[in-house]
Write a protein that holds these residues in place. Structure first.
Motif, PDB file in Angstrom:
ATOM      1  N   ALA A   1      33.800  36.966  50.607  1.00  0.00           N
ATOM      2  CA  ALA A   1      35.179  37.145  51.090  1.00  0.00           C
ATOM      3  C   ALA A   1      35.209  37.208  52.607  1.00  0.00           C
ATOM      4  CB  ALA A   1      35.772  38.422  50.491  1.00  0.00           C
TER       5      ALA A   1
ATOM      6  N   ARG B   1      40.835  37.158  49.808  1.00  0.00           N
ATOM      7  CA  ARG B   1      41.227  38.576  49.845  1.00  0.00           C
ATOM      8  C   ARG B   1      41.055  39.295  48.517  1.00  0.00           C
ATOM      9  NH1 ARG B   1      47.153  37.900  52.122  1.00  0.00           N
ATOM     10  NH2 ARG B   1      47.095  36.256  50.547  1.00  0.00           N
ATOM     11  N   ARG B   2      40.979  38.539  47.414  1.00  0.00           N
ATOM     12  CA  ARG B   2      40.877  39.193  46.105  1.00  0.00           C
ATOM     13  C   ARG B   2      39.399  39.277  45.732  1.00  0.00           C
ATOM     14  NH1 ARG B   2      42.440  36.406  42.171  1.00  0.00           N
ATOM     15  NH2 ARG B   2      42.789  34.416  43.246  1.00  0.00           N
TER      16      ARG B   2
END
Ligand code: ATP
Ligand code: DNN
Ligand code: MG
Length: 252
Positions: free
Chosen positions: A57, A63-64
């Motif tokens: 990330a 973002r997840r």
């Protein structure tokens, strides 16, 4: 309806699964997809230390992030649980949280590319503007629990599988074995990514570019330059799409 996630496994540990996952994530984000990164079981890190999904990330800007379980020793998850005196993970204990995560809507502010307006020719791995990537631990047959491998996760999630491989002499047999294991499990191997590509490849490395897809029967989806994990996020995100085949999202 959410598209299936994509499982990223490899021919072994330290082959480049995390950097390849990050590169795929960056390529998907570059065409407007919202990317999720999952590591079902992280081993060898203490609480609070960034894991593989966090690293992917960081590099890609996704973002997840979901890490389902963490075990202390740098070992195969099944071994790590045993030596820690902890219960083994079951398929349901890994898949259920992942399914819940996959069902979560992507952040509202995500500028999603719907299938209709996405510039890239993207395949069935996503239908609502998202791509979710799940990184296994070590190589394809590493046990996540008792008689449990990342292939069982892929089967439960109906996920295609990418195999990350080494570039040089010795990779042909390792990679074909991994691809055969994926296919013997009834799964689709979407392709191979070389996880660490030298700037001055030797004869075997150069020839493997042709022999890997020829002998495994699956496409070579890209090559991540060695040291790519040391790039800053902006540089990584800018360069990563170029490391992969332009139609890689279409293949997934
Ligand atoms: N920050 C970094 N700087 C330079 N090289 C890196 C960095 N992170 C990873 N690498 C290198 O990239 C290669 C692949 O590492 P990576 O962590 O992606 O492997 P992996 O297959 O995900 O390992 P694991 O099985 O532990 O998940 C390794 O040779 C590693 O040393
Ligand atoms: C701890 C390391 N980072 C990996 N995630 C775990 C690799 C397990 C490899 C097991 C094996 O194939 O011998
Ligand atoms: Mg990793």
């Amino acid at each position: 309806m959410t598209g299936a996630p994509v499982v990223v496994t490899g021919t072994g540990t330290d082959v480049g699964k995390t950097v390849a996952t990050a590169a795929l994530a960056a390529a998907a984000r570059a065409v407007g997809l919202d990317v999720g990164l999952c590591k079902p079981i992280q081993t060898g890190l203490a609480a609070g230390q960034p894991g593989d999904a966090d690293e992917a990330a960081r590099l890609s800007g996704a973002r997840r992030v979901l890490e389902v379980r963490r075990l202390p020793d740098p070992l195969a998850p099944e071994t790590a649980a045993r030596v820690a005196g902890l219960p083994q993970s079951t398929l349901a204990e890994l898949v259920d949280p992942i399914r819940g995560w996959l069902a979560e809507p992507v952040p509202g502010d995500a500028q999603l590319a719907s299938a209709s307006n996405c510039e890239a020719d993207v395949g069935p791995a996503w239908t609502d503007g998202r791509l979710d990537l799940i990184e296994g631990a070590g190589g394809v047959l590493v046990r996540l629990g008792t008689d449990l491998t990342v292939l069982d996760l892929a089967a439960a999630l109906d996920a295609p599988v990418i195999v990350v491989a080494r570039a040089g002499l010795g990779t042909l047999s390792d990679t074909e074995l991994a691809v055969r294991a994926v296919e013997a499990a009834g799964l689709r191997c979407a392709g191979i990514v070389i996880g660490s590509w030298q700037y001055d490849p030797n004869l075997a490395e150069r020839l493997n570019l042709e022999d890997l897809p020829r002998l495994t029967g699956v496409p070579l989806l890209g090559r991540v330059p060695c040291g790519a994990g040391g790039l800053g996020p902006a540089e990584f995100a800018r360069l990563a799409p170029g490391w992969l085949e332009t139609d890689v999202l279409g293949i997934l």
